[in-house]
Design a protein around this motif. Sequence first.
Motif, short mmCIF file in Angstrom:
data_model
loop_
_atom_site.label_atom_id
_atom_site.label_comp_id
_atom_site.label_asym_id
_atom_site.label_seq_id
_atom_site.Cartn_x
_atom_site.Cartn_y
_atom_site.Cartn_z
N GLU A 43 33.91 47.66 52.63
CA GLU A 43 32.79 47.63 51.68
C GLU A 43 33.19 46.97 50.37
OE1 GLU A 43 31.72 51.72 51.51
OE2 GLU A 43 30.29 51.60 53.19
N ARG A 47 31.75 43.39 48.90
CA ARG A 47 31.16 43.24 47.57
C ARG A 47 31.84 42.09 46.81
NH1 ARG A 47 31.13 48.97 47.62
NH2 ARG A 47 33.12 48.99 46.50
N ASP A 48 33.17 42.01 46.92
CA ASP A 48 33.91 40.93 46.24
C ASP A 48 33.49 39.57 46.78
OD1 ASP A 48 35.25 42.76 44.70
OD2 ASP A 48 37.09 42.73 45.89
N ALA A 50 30.61 38.76 48.10
CA ALA A 50 29.26 38.45 47.62
C ALA A 50 29.29 37.98 46.17
CB ALA A 50 28.36 39.67 47.77
N GLU A 51 30.11 38.64 45.36
CA GLU A 51 30.22 38.27 43.95
C GLU A 51 30.84 36.88 43.81
OE1 GLU A 51 32.22 39.83 39.74
OE2 GLU A 51 32.40 41.04 41.57
#
Length: 245
Positions: A43, A47-48, A50-51
């Motif tokens: 997870e 997130r990383d 996507a950023e």
Amino acid sequence: MNPFDVLEIPSDASPEDIKAAYHRLAKQWHPDRYTGAAKVEAEARFRDLAEAFSILKDPGKRLAVMQQLPKTPVAASTPPGKEKDAEAAPERTAEDWAALAKEAFDAGRVDQAQALIQYAIRMDGKKPQYHALLATILEQSGGDLRMVVKALEAAVRLAPRDVDSHLRLATHFRTLGMVARAQRHLETAREIAPNHPKLRQTAPRGGKGAAGAAGQKGKVQTTPAGQPGLVDQLKDLWGRLTGKG
């Protein structure tokens, strides 16, 4: 966070490479593929990713990141005998960024072109052609007209005899309702290049010309019969500049 490291790509990766790397790694680290402690890690990695992708797909954010990155060392995968070439590869200059901006603009990538030319201006703000190109890009993107004017004013400050920029300022000041400023730039352009193809000669034969007549201080100037006024001149000029005249 270095978004290039997160996506496992070099700093000169193309937009297509960035997208492909994101999709490949997002599939690999999708949380639904894991359970327990591994799922928590997945997870975080997801997130990383996507950023990082959000940053690098935006030309302006990407340039800001690249500006902050240290020089990239020679990669371990560099073929033998090529290390010196890689180390000696020069960094991109303001001229390089401006050329990339023009290339992006010609290809219709207006947002990318704007980010690139603004980066070039930050590196070297003393090139009038960079400011003129920024104005052109802003005109194309339908940006704030006052920002267009600001860019063109920077261009004429650096190159006072830039006739095209004076003519463009005249038309934009007319649009903004600043008639006096519009007239000043129109007259300046006429003084610099009276035979410029985008200028229409309005003075009667044997006369002093509009620029000379307007230069007499303290006198109210009237428009001779059959001679177009300033607004008509600017309308005609705008048509010539945009190719609609």
